[in-house]
Design a protein around this motif. Structure first.
Motif, PDB file in Angstrom:
ATOM      1  N   ILE A  88      75.965  89.784  79.575  1.00 17.01           N
ATOM      2  CA  ILE A  88      76.276  88.586  80.362  1.00 17.01           C
ATOM      3  C   ILE A  88      74.988  87.847  80.738  1.00 17.01           C
ATOM      4  CG2 ILE A  88      77.230  87.783  82.557  1.00 17.01           C
ATOM      5  CD1 ILE A  88      79.261  90.102  82.334  1.00 17.01           C
ATOM      6  N   LEU A  89      73.966  88.615  81.114  1.00 17.76           N
ATOM      7  CA  LEU A  89      72.694  87.982  81.498  1.00 17.76           C
ATOM      8  C   LEU A  89      72.080  87.197  80.343  1.00 17.76           C
ATOM      9  CD1 LEU A  89      70.898  90.670  83.679  1.00 17.76           C
ATOM     10  CD2 LEU A  89      71.612  88.400  84.388  1.00 17.76           C
ATOM     11  N   THR A  90      72.320  87.652  79.118  1.00 12.52           N
ATOM     12  CA  THR A  90      71.687  87.007  77.974  1.00 12.52           C
ATOM     13  C   THR A  90      72.684  86.171  77.176  1.00 12.52           C
ATOM     14  OG1 THR A  90      72.082  89.005  76.679  1.00 12.52           O
ATOM     15  CG2 THR A  90      69.921  88.789  77.674  1.00 12.52           C
ATOM     16  N   LYS A  91      73.779  85.748  77.833  1.00 10.44           N
ATOM     17  CA  LYS A  91      74.837  85.119  77.037  1.00 10.44           C
ATOM     18  C   LYS A  91      74.414  83.766  76.450  1.00 10.44           C
ATOM     19  CE  LYS A  91      77.131  82.863  80.902  1.00 10.44           C
ATOM     20  NZ  LYS A  91      78.365  82.669  81.641  1.00 10.44           N
ATOM     21  N   LEU A 117      86.688  94.566  81.352  1.00  9.26           N
ATOM     22  CA  LEU A 117      87.070  93.482  80.450  1.00  9.26           C
ATOM     23  C   LEU A 117      87.078  92.113  81.131  1.00  9.26           C
ATOM     24  CD1 LEU A 117      87.964  92.746  77.608  1.00  9.26           C
ATOM     25  CD2 LEU A 117      90.329  93.145  78.285  1.00  9.26           C
ATOM     26  N   SER A 118      87.668  92.047  82.329  1.00  8.66           N
ATOM     27  CA  SER A 118      87.782  90.745  82.993  1.00  8.66           C
ATOM     28  C   SER A 118      86.409  90.129  83.239  1.00  8.66           C
ATOM     29  CB  SER A 118      88.511  90.894  84.328  1.00  8.66           C
ATOM     30  OG  SER A 118      89.870  91.102  84.091  1.00  8.66           O
ATOM     31  N   ARG A 119      85.450  90.969  83.637  1.00  8.47           N
ATOM     32  CA  ARG A 119      84.107  90.454  83.892  1.00  8.47           C
ATOM     33  C   ARG A 119      83.537  89.806  82.633  1.00  8.47           C
ATOM     34  NH1 ARG A 119      79.947  94.890  85.652  1.00  8.47           N
ATOM     35  NH2 ARG A 119      81.329  95.053  87.456  1.00  8.47           N
ATOM     36  N   ALA A 120      83.718  90.472  81.504  1.00  5.57           N
ATOM     37  CA  ALA A 120      83.194  89.938  80.243  1.00  5.57           C
ATOM     38  C   ALA A 120      83.905  88.658  79.850  1.00  5.57           C
ATOM     39  CB  ALA A 120      83.331  90.984  79.143  1.00  5.57           C
ATOM     40  N   LEU A 121      85.228  88.649  79.961  1.00  4.91           N
ATOM     41  CA  LEU A 121      85.984  87.464  79.544  1.00  4.91           C
ATOM     42  C   LEU A 121      85.719  86.291  80.478  1.00  4.91           C
ATOM     43  CD1 LEU A 121      89.417  89.032  78.465  1.00  4.91           C
ATOM     44  CD2 LEU A 121      87.454  88.400  77.052  1.00  4.91           C
ATOM     45  N   ASP A 122      85.701  86.552  81.783  1.00  6.12           N
ATOM     46  CA  ASP A 122      85.478  85.465  82.740  1.00  6.12           C
ATOM     47  C   ASP A 122      84.116  84.818  82.555  1.00  6.12           C
ATOM     48  OD1 ASP A 122      87.916  86.105  83.693  1.00  6.12           O
ATOM     49  OD2 ASP A 122      87.210  87.112  85.520  1.00  6.12           O
ATOM     50  N   ASN A 123      83.163  85.582  82.041  1.00 11.80           N
ATOM     51  CA  ASN A 123      81.837  85.028  81.827  1.00 11.80           C
ATOM     52  C   ASN A 123      81.683  84.365  80.460  1.00 11.80           C
ATOM     53  OD1 ASN A 123      79.754  85.500  84.072  1.00 11.80           O
ATOM     54  ND2 ASN A 123      80.920  87.401  84.036  1.00 11.80           N
ATOM     55  N   GLY A 124      82.793  84.268  79.725  1.00 14.25           N
ATOM     56  CA  GLY A 124      82.760  83.580  78.432  1.00 14.25           C
ATOM     57  C   GLY A 124      81.854  84.236  77.416  1.00 14.25           C
ATOM     58  N   LEU A 125      81.886  85.572  77.396  1.00 14.74           N
ATOM     59  CA  LEU A 125      80.972  86.293  76.520  1.00 14.74           C
ATOM     60  C   LEU A 125      81.352  86.162  75.045  1.00 14.74           C
ATOM     61  CD1 LEU A 125      78.525  87.949  77.238  1.00 14.74           C
ATOM     62  CD2 LEU A 125      79.951  89.987  77.367  1.00 14.74           C
ATOM     63  N   PHE A 126      82.663  85.992  74.769  1.00 16.43           N
ATOM     64  CA  PHE A 126      83.123  86.125  73.378  1.00 16.43           C
ATOM     65  C   PHE A 126      83.780  84.863  72.838  1.00 16.43           C
ATOM     66  CE2 PHE A 126      83.654  90.480  75.249  1.00 16.43           C
ATOM     67  CZ  PHE A 126      82.571  91.045  74.602  1.00 16.43           C
ATOM     68  N   GLU A 143      88.514 100.703  74.597  1.00 17.17           N
ATOM     69  CA  GLU A 143      87.247 100.019  74.327  1.00 17.17           C
ATOM     70  C   GLU A 143      87.465  98.889  73.329  1.00 17.17           C
ATOM     71  OE1 GLU A 143      83.163 102.166  74.756  1.00 17.17           O
ATOM     72  OE2 GLU A 143      84.442 103.349  73.429  1.00 17.17           O
ATOM     73  N   PHE A 144      86.804  97.769  73.611  1.00 22.85           N
ATOM     74  CA  PHE A 144      86.972  96.591  72.777  1.00 22.85           C
ATOM     75  C   PHE A 144      85.648  96.175  72.143  1.00 22.85           C
ATOM     76  CE2 PHE A 144      90.049  96.548  76.168  1.00 22.85           C
ATOM     77  CZ  PHE A 144      91.233  96.180  75.546  1.00 22.85           C
ATOM     78  N   ALA A 145      85.792  95.411  71.041  1.00 17.12           N
ATOM     79  CA  ALA A 145      84.636  94.738  70.456  1.00 17.12           C
ATOM     80  C   ALA A 145      84.930  93.245  70.451  1.00 17.12           C
ATOM     81  CB  ALA A 145      84.397  95.227  69.032  1.00 17.12           C
ATOM     82  N   GLY A 146      83.894  92.447  70.522  1.00 15.35           N
ATOM     83  CA  GLY A 146      84.095  91.002  70.488  1.00 15.35           C
ATOM     84  C   GLY A 146      82.943  90.321  69.786  1.00 15.35           C
ATOM     85  N   LEU A 147      83.253  89.125  69.256  1.00 12.29           N
ATOM     86  CA  LEU A 147      82.236  88.329  68.589  1.00 12.29           C
ATOM     87  C   LEU A 147      81.477  87.574  69.674  1.00 12.29           C
ATOM     88  CD1 LEU A 147      81.341  87.405  65.715  1.00 12.29           C
ATOM     89  CD2 LEU A 147      82.929  85.484  66.000  1.00 12.29           C
ATOM     90  N   LEU A 148      80.178  87.813  69.788  1.00 16.49           N
ATOM     91  CA  LEU A 148      79.414  87.195  70.865  1.00 16.49           C
ATOM     92  C   LEU A 148      79.333  85.683  70.678  1.00 16.49           C
ATOM     93  CD1 LEU A 148      76.576  89.830  71.292  1.00 16.49           C
ATOM     94  CD2 LEU A 148      78.175  89.101  73.078  1.00 16.49           C
TER      95      LEU A 148
END
Lengths: 364, 576
Positions: free
Chosen positions: A85-88, A104-113, A281-286
């Motif tokens: 998230i810091l380096t998004k 998961l919510s933290r990652a999605l809310d920060n628009g990581l993927f 566990e999930f994977a996502g396209l950065l």
């Protein structure tokens, strides 16, 4: 005299200049994957410290797609997600693997993927597809956090091992359980979430008061609980562990047997199947990936049978793809968890802080 | 004027290093926490400080560090004397061994420590006392980890103090105690203070020890910052806590500087090889006591670890070591031990070199006491010891990502992070020795026509060579065992020994645990061997090199041979 000193000074300068060149070289040489215009042949996977895959499996990916895989690991799952998230704005890789349903919510809310519908997703059960509407993340594996028991202890004491959360507060299991601090350990947190999923936001505190009254011991890390206090693990036995119940994984029984020669009839560790919380566990396209095509190919590959069947022994997790076979040691010694507890990621994200604080004041 | 310029020039390199690799990354991560949408949110400071649990954590952090420091000094100062002054067989090896705890991953050492203090442990079976959940466990473990800091820092100088001053005082009628109090103690004070402040900072930021031995109710500020940054992701709170930590550390450093200001003085330094003697009278009891403490406090836990690494499924044997040999055949996760040893040595060598150069320059700049500015510089160098590893790690990640300092994916990040912790050691070990060099020696050399650089090379360097050896050993050991910052720097895969141990420990199963113990044992041996190798050439060079003040024959004999009779003239005499 002076000339030698000058020569030395000059030497030092040359050395410093050389060091600076090396520094600069390292700086510019790395991390500039696909910036040169032509498509990069490297896929960079950012993950946590537990990410593992067989070399032969990664070699097969390279053979199939022409991409080589570079893995960056940093810290535990929480730390890795936070770093991402810091380096998004300038992501360090193409794919992130290892965000679980508690984060998961933290990652999605920060628009990581960026959204991507992986090939082979139709072979993944709907109940683990937690972002089915947008496909920003793809489920890769599941793992269950459950109470583990020391088979030897319960058979020698002619006591049936506990099977459910409700069992754990019964008097015959007094002073037998060691668990982890929910604020510093992810299995500890998962166990708390399991009790909340079972007893609801209203009653979990009552349950934990009973658990505390029944002598639950809390330590800070899984390593300490499992390898030191738990009497069922090989390490715990050596360390003189005196707690026959601990919070660990459904995959601990096969892990205890791997490498033991000759293989025993039963794992020394059993699983209380009614005490499990499922981690997915999930994977996502950065977002902003330099090699999105390669990233997509790797996510597809992670859903292939090759990768899925490699995971259990590499990361001690279960495959998500239907029909992926588990290795014999898992089918023989592992436990199948039919009805694990779970909570929606959004609820976890909203309430987690409060729950942890309440738990702290209640139990510690 | 010229001296000031030289000093400024010397200080410039360490300053630039700290600005780029410490101040900037830490400011970046703190700024990220306290700035939102272009505005500073300083109200958060009040919120966090108003929180009772934060104050509780701060209080615990401070007092346990103070208590640990006092206890470490009390236990280790006699040992510093024994290692500095008494000759006994196996001394060199033992001095390397007491440093081993320093490099062990706390998870590993902590679990070994439980064998000492926990259920069924030594105190349990002897006295029926279990200390594993009491605060004593933390304090004793801190002694275990920091014993070498005192032994090496203080012992380094003590070995070079001229014993004849003490003897003269005795001759003039002073009792043993008075002679110690009036002659030795004042001379040692700077290095004792230096050791104390390092132990304090180390225990202040203690993480693993407090987690494993303190139980879940005790937490240091470091644990809290880790939680807020890596788990909860509440950067504003983490930022405020980091600032609180800075204030606390700065206060300690101010006290340190204040107590030192009048204490440091030029000392008669002699060759360390010449001050040792065989124990006599009461010293034999002292030696026995120190050896007993070392045996129980250090050798026993280390022995437990080693024993566990041999305690395989089929009784004692090499099963786990054999299993290590097959590690990494077909996995990206576990590395072959040889490769992990190689990575560790490479990182540690680079980090020690950086620390020695940066720390050496800083120490040279600080040699002559100067104004407030230089004292501030001195304190600045100590700050990394008191800074959370996760703060530095995350700071690196968000700040060193643009040219000209685009190091995010570079392996150099690891030794750089490690060197940050090594530099304070180098400075603290070398400074007392450099400041003890008699200014008149330098003046004499200058009068005889030597340039400042030459004065430093010919006067300071030979005197400081032993300290440099000690400092290099420390910097090396620090980076060999460093785990905190490196684990937060996501990097292409080249795991060090501690990282490989942590990976094995993170998995269930007796084989994994056994291999973790085996690899820890490898780490212990590598550390001990490296320290032995590292110190031998440096200290023997210190013994053979004489300051080339014109007119002195080079390499005069007696000091070169530590076993030579001590009636031979010491270097100090040769110089005068």
């Amino acid at each position: 005299m002076t000339s030698t000193i000058r020569r030395r000074a000059a030497g030092a300068l040359v050395l410093a200049a050389a060091a600076a060149t090396v520094l600069a070289g390292c700086g510019s040489g790395s991390g500039s994957g696909g910036a040169s215009g032509k498509p990069s042949k490297t896929v960079t996977v950012v993950s946590h410290d537990s990410f593992a895959a067989s070399k032969s499996v990664l070699a097969q990916f390279t053979k199939e797609t022409g991409y080589t895989v570079k893995v960056l690991r940093g810290g535990d799952a929480g730390a890795a997600v936070n770093q991402a998230i810091l380096t998004k704005d300038d992501p360090r890789g193409d794919v992130f693997f290892g965000v679980d349903n508690t984060l998961l919510s933290r990652a999605l809310d920060n628009g990581l993927f960026d959204p991507y519908t992986a090939k082979g997703l139709d072979q993944v059960p709907a109940d683990v597809q937690l972002d089915a509407a947008k496909h920003r993340v793809t489920p890769i594996d599941t793992g269950d956090v459950c109470v583990n028991y020391d088979r030897g202890y319960f058979s020698s004491h002619h006591l049936a091992p506990p099977q459910t959360f409700a069992d754990l507060v019964k008097p015959q299991y007094k002073n037998l359980l060691v668990t982890e601090n929910v604020s510093t350990s992810s299995p500890g947190l998962a166990f708390l979430l399991g009790t909340i999923a079972t007893y609801g936001d209203q009653h979990w505190q009552t349950y934990w008061k009973q658990l505390k009254a029944n002598g639950v011991k809390v330590v800070d890390s899984w390593e300490q609980a499992y390898d030191s206090d738990f009497s069922g693990s090989a390490a715990g036995r050596k360390a003189g562990g005196d707690r026959p119940l601990t919070v660990s994984y459904a995959s601990s029984p096969p892990a205890e047997v791997v490498g033991v020669n000759p293989p025993p009839a039963q794992s020394p560790v059993g699983v209380s199947t009614g005490t499990c919380f499922r981690q997915i566990e999930f994977a996502g396209l950065l977002h902003g990936a330099k090699n999105p095509a390669g990233g997509k190919a790797f996510i597809d590959f992670m859903l292939s049978k090759t990768f899925q069947q490699d995971m259990p022994l590499q990361m001690y997790v279960d495959p998500v793809v239907k029909g992926a076979k588990e290795p014999a040691v898992f089918t023989k010694y592992g436990a199948k968890i039919a009805h694990p507890t779970t909570l929606p990621p959004a609820t976890i994200a909203d309430r987690r802080d409060d729950w942890v604080k309440t738990w702290n004041s209640l139990v510690l | 004027m010229r001296a000031a310029l030289v000093r400024g020039g010397l200080a410039a390199v360490p300053l630039a290093f700290f600005a780029a690799f410490f101040a900037y990354p830490v400011a970046a991560i703190v700024g990220r926490g306290l700035r939102e949408g272009g505005h500073w949110h300083l109200g958060r400071i009040g919120d966090v400080l108003g929180d009772g649990s934060v104050r509780h954590v701060l209080w615990f952090t401070c007092w346990q560090a103070a208590a640990s420091t006092a206890l470490t000094l009390a236990v280790a100062l006699p040992a510093a004397y024994v290692f500095a002054r008494l000759d006994f067989p196996g001394k060199r090896v033992l001095r390397a061994v007491v440093t081993v705890p320093f490099v062990l991953p706390t998870v590993v050492a902590g679990s070994a420590f439980l064998a000492l203090l926990g259920r069924g442990g030594l105190t349990d079976s002897l006295f029926g006392v279990r200390l594993d959940t009491s605060v004593w466990a933390i304090l004793i473990a801190h002694v275990f980890f920091n014993y070498a800091v005192v032994v090496r820092t203080v012992g380094g100088l003590w070995a070079q103090l001229d014993p004849r001053q003490e003897e003269a005082a005795r001759m003039l009628g002073a009792g043993r105690l008075t002679a110690f109090r009036r002659v030795v103690l004042p001379a040692l004070a700077p290095s004792v203070a230096a050791a104390a402040v390092m132990v304090y900072l180390f225990t202040f930021t203690s993480f693993g020890v407090v987690q494993i031995l303190g139980g879940p109710t005790r937490a240091t500020l470091e644990v809290e910052i880790y939680r807020q940054t890596a788990e909860i992701f509440d950067l504003p709170t983490a930022a405020v806590l980091t600032l609180v930590q800075f204030v606390a550390v700065a206060a300690i450093l101010a006290v340190h500087a204040w107590t030192l200001r009048r204490r440091e003085s030029a000392l008669r330094l002699v060759d360390a090889g010449a001050t040792g003697h065989r124990p006599r009278g009461g010293e034999r009891a002292l030696l026995a006591g120190v050896l007993a403490v070392v045996a129980v406090l250090i050798l026993l836990p280390l022995g437990v670890l080693a024993a566990r690494s041999f305690d395989g499924p089929h009784g004692y044997g090499l099963d786990f070591y054999r299993a290590l040999g097959s590690v990494g055949d077909d996995s990206t996760f576990l590395v072959p031990p040889v490769q992990a040893v190689g990575n560790s040595l490479r990182y540690a060598a680079v980090a020690a070199l950086i620390a020695l150069v940066i720390g050496g320059l800083a120490a040279a700049a600080l040699t002559r006491r100067a104004g407030r500015l230089m004292r501030g510089f001195d304190a600045l160098l100590m700050l990394p010891l008191g800074t959370s590893a996760v703060t530095v790690g995350f700071g690196f990640l968000i700040s060193l990502d643009k040219p000209p300092l685009d190091l995010r994916d570079s392996w150099l990040l690891v030794p750089l992070a490690q060197a940050l912790v090594g530099v304070p050691f180098v400075v603290r070990v070398m400074l007392p020795v450099l400041r003890a060099v008699d200014q008149r020696l330098r003046e004499a050399a200058a009068v005889l026509g030597a340039s400042p650089a030459r004065v430093w090379r010919e006067i300071d360097l030979p005197m400081a060579a032993r300290a440099a050896g000690v400092a290099a050993g420390f910097a090396f050991a620090v980076s060999l065992g460093e785990f905190g910052a490196t684990v937060f720097i996501a990097r292409p895969d080249s795991p060090t020994l501690p990282v490989a141990v942590a990976r094995l420990l993170g998995r269930a199963g007796g084989t994994n645990y056994g291999q973790a113990m085996a690899l820890s044992t490898v780490l212990m041996v590598v550390c001990a061997v490296c320290l032995l190798i590292l110190e031998v050439p440096l200290s023997s060079r210190a013994a053979t090199r004489t300051p080339a003040v014109p007119g002195t024959p080079p390499g005069d004999g007696p000091a070169a041979d530590p076993a030579a009779p001590r009636t031979a003239p010491t270097r100090e005499e040769v110089l005068r």
